[in-house]
Write a protein that holds these residues in place. Structure first.
Motif, short mmCIF file in Angstrom:
data_model
loop_
_atom_site.label_atom_id
_atom_site.label_comp_id
_atom_site.label_asym_id
_atom_site.label_seq_id
_atom_site.Cartn_x
_atom_site.Cartn_y
_atom_site.Cartn_z
N UNK A 96 45.93 38.23 -39.24
CA UNK A 96 44.37 38.54 -39.92
C UNK A 96 43.76 39.05 -41.13
N UNK A 97 44.49 39.81 -41.33
CA UNK A 97 44.43 40.49 -43.19
C UNK A 97 44.68 39.28 -43.45
N UNK A 98 45.41 38.54 -43.72
CA UNK A 98 45.57 37.27 -44.90
C UNK A 98 44.90 36.38 -44.75
N UNK A 99 44.97 36.19 -43.15
CA UNK A 99 43.77 34.72 -43.19
C UNK A 99 42.05 35.02 -44.06
N UNK A 100 41.94 36.45 -43.97
CA UNK A 100 40.46 37.33 -44.18
C UNK A 100 40.86 37.35 -45.78
N UNK A 101 41.59 37.53 -46.38
CA UNK A 101 41.85 37.23 -47.73
C UNK A 101 41.71 35.98 -48.46
N UNK A 102 42.18 35.65 -47.07
CA UNK A 102 41.80 33.64 -48.32
C UNK A 102 40.29 33.31 -47.36
N UNK A 202 26.57 41.55 -42.54
CA UNK A 202 26.28 41.00 -41.21
C UNK A 202 27.54 39.79 -39.87
N UNK A 203 27.30 38.93 -41.15
CA UNK A 203 27.68 37.44 -40.45
C UNK A 203 28.83 37.64 -40.96
N UNK A 204 29.46 38.04 -41.54
CA UNK A 204 30.82 38.56 -42.59
C UNK A 204 31.90 39.08 -40.96
N UNK A 205 31.28 40.20 -40.98
CA UNK A 205 32.01 40.87 -40.04
C UNK A 205 32.06 40.49 -38.58
N UNK A 206 30.48 39.87 -38.32
CA UNK A 206 31.13 39.19 -37.11
C UNK A 206 31.97 37.97 -37.17
N UNK A 207 32.49 37.84 -38.06
CA UNK A 207 33.13 36.21 -38.33
C UNK A 207 34.58 36.97 -37.81
N UNK A 208 34.95 38.52 -38.87
CA UNK A 208 36.05 39.31 -38.58
C UNK A 208 35.68 39.50 -36.82
N UNK A 209 35.08 39.95 -36.14
CA UNK A 209 34.88 40.36 -35.06
C UNK A 209 35.57 39.25 -34.33
N UNK A 210 34.91 37.77 -34.51
CA UNK A 210 35.61 37.02 -33.73
C UNK A 210 36.82 36.47 -34.01
N UNK A 211 37.36 36.94 -34.97
CA UNK A 211 38.70 36.08 -35.32
C UNK A 211 39.88 36.89 -34.63
N UNK A 212 39.79 38.70 -35.26
CA UNK A 212 40.31 39.27 -34.85
C UNK A 212 41.13 39.43 -32.97
N UNK A 213 40.13 38.89 -31.92
CA UNK A 213 40.66 38.56 -30.78
C UNK A 213 41.17 37.12 -30.41
N UNK A 214 40.96 36.57 -31.23
CA UNK A 214 41.73 34.74 -31.43
C UNK A 214 43.40 35.32 -31.83
N UNK A 215 43.20 36.29 -33.14
CA UNK A 215 44.25 36.17 -33.78
C UNK A 215 45.36 37.73 -32.82
#
Length: 281
Positions: A96-102, A202-215
């Motif tokens: 998750x953190x690798x994906x967010x950093x890129x 807000x929208x960036x954090x929403x993307x993170x909230x979607x991505x972590x369960x997917x991860x």
């Protein structure tokens, strides 16, 4: 000072008192929501135990909840549950953190550069709807059968929702704050850090909230397919030995881990966006 009236009577309330009333009301609403959620979970647990105790379902297909909790307690005492949870969480968070950093820098750059947007937009549009788990054999071939390929698989799955949300959020920032900042002499870097990113957060954090369960889902699936320690690996091993209690114990562990992660993200979002209007709801 704020006034509150009833008929012809007007009472002056200090702003601090009004804020305290709002905070108290918010706490009552939060406690009410938590009570409803706890009641629903308790009802499902009682229903699960009742259905199995009345032999409405074969114990192999759905073991009693009491047996599952007993197995979970034994795993806690032996320490195996902590090893499995730690490994699964490590793989999920690393990817998750690798994906967010890129993805976050790329999404910002795409919104500010037509050339980058022209190059990456077709790739993201094609890759987003594709089933990411189909790339697992390729990652195993390129890397290894251990943590590296699992983490890269998780990062690959988390990348697309984060970069999409970042690009959408930064592209949708209202032009008036940007123009106002430029008229006051702000440079491009200052506009980006002090105007664009806060408004898009807000929208960036929403993307993170979607991505972590997917991860997390990707992590469990890769552990099931590749074996080894972790919640998914332990569940698939239990399934191979027809240990249905062990399989459902893994499901309970996944549910607990997912609940903790989702609630933690919600808390972090509230702390980061304390200035945003959504925090007043």
């Amino acid at each position: 000072m704020t006034s509150a009236g009833d008929g012809n009577t007007t009472v002056k309330l200090p702003a601090e008192a009004l804020q305290g009333q709002r905070t108290s009301s918010a706490y009552r609403l939060a406690l009410g929501d938590a009570g409803v959620q706890a009641a629903v979970i308790l009802f499902l647990c009682v229903l699960w135990e009742t259905v199995t105790r009345l032999d409405l379902v074969h114990p192999f297909l759905l073991p009693p909840l009491s047996q599952v909790l007993q197995r979970l307690w034994e795993d806690i005492l032996s320490g195996t549950v902590f090893v499995d949870l730690a490994l699964t969480l490590y793989r999920a968070l690393s990817g998750f953190f690798i994906a967010a950093a890129i993805a976050i820098p790329l999404g910002v750059l795409m919104s500010r550069s037509a050339a980058l947007r022209w190059f990456f937009d077709p790739l993201i549009s094609v890759g987003f709807p594709m089933p990411k788990i189909a790339f697992l054999p390729i990652f195993i071939l390129w890397f290894d059968i251990f943590d590296t390929s699992k983490i890269i698989m998780v990062a690959f799955s988390c990348f697309f929702p984060i970069v999409t949300a970042t690009f959408a959020g930064t592209s949708a920032v209202d032009k008036w704050p940007v123009w106002s900042a430029r008229s006051l002499g702000a440079k491009d870097r200052e506009v980006l850090w002090e105007v664009v990113l806060p408004l898009a957060s807000p929208q960036i954090i929403t993307g993170l909230q979607i991505a972590l369960p997917v991860g997390m889902i990707t992590t469990v699936v890769t552990e099931m397919l590749m074996g080894g320690r972790g919640i998914g690996g332990t569940m698939i091993t239990a399934g191979r030995f027809a240990d249905s209690v062990g399989v459902f114990t893994g499901i309970v562990e996944i549910a607990f881990l997912g609940f903790v992660v989702i609630r933690s993200l919600e808390y972090i979002r509230g702390r980061l966006l304390v200035w945003h209007p959504e925090s007043r709801r």
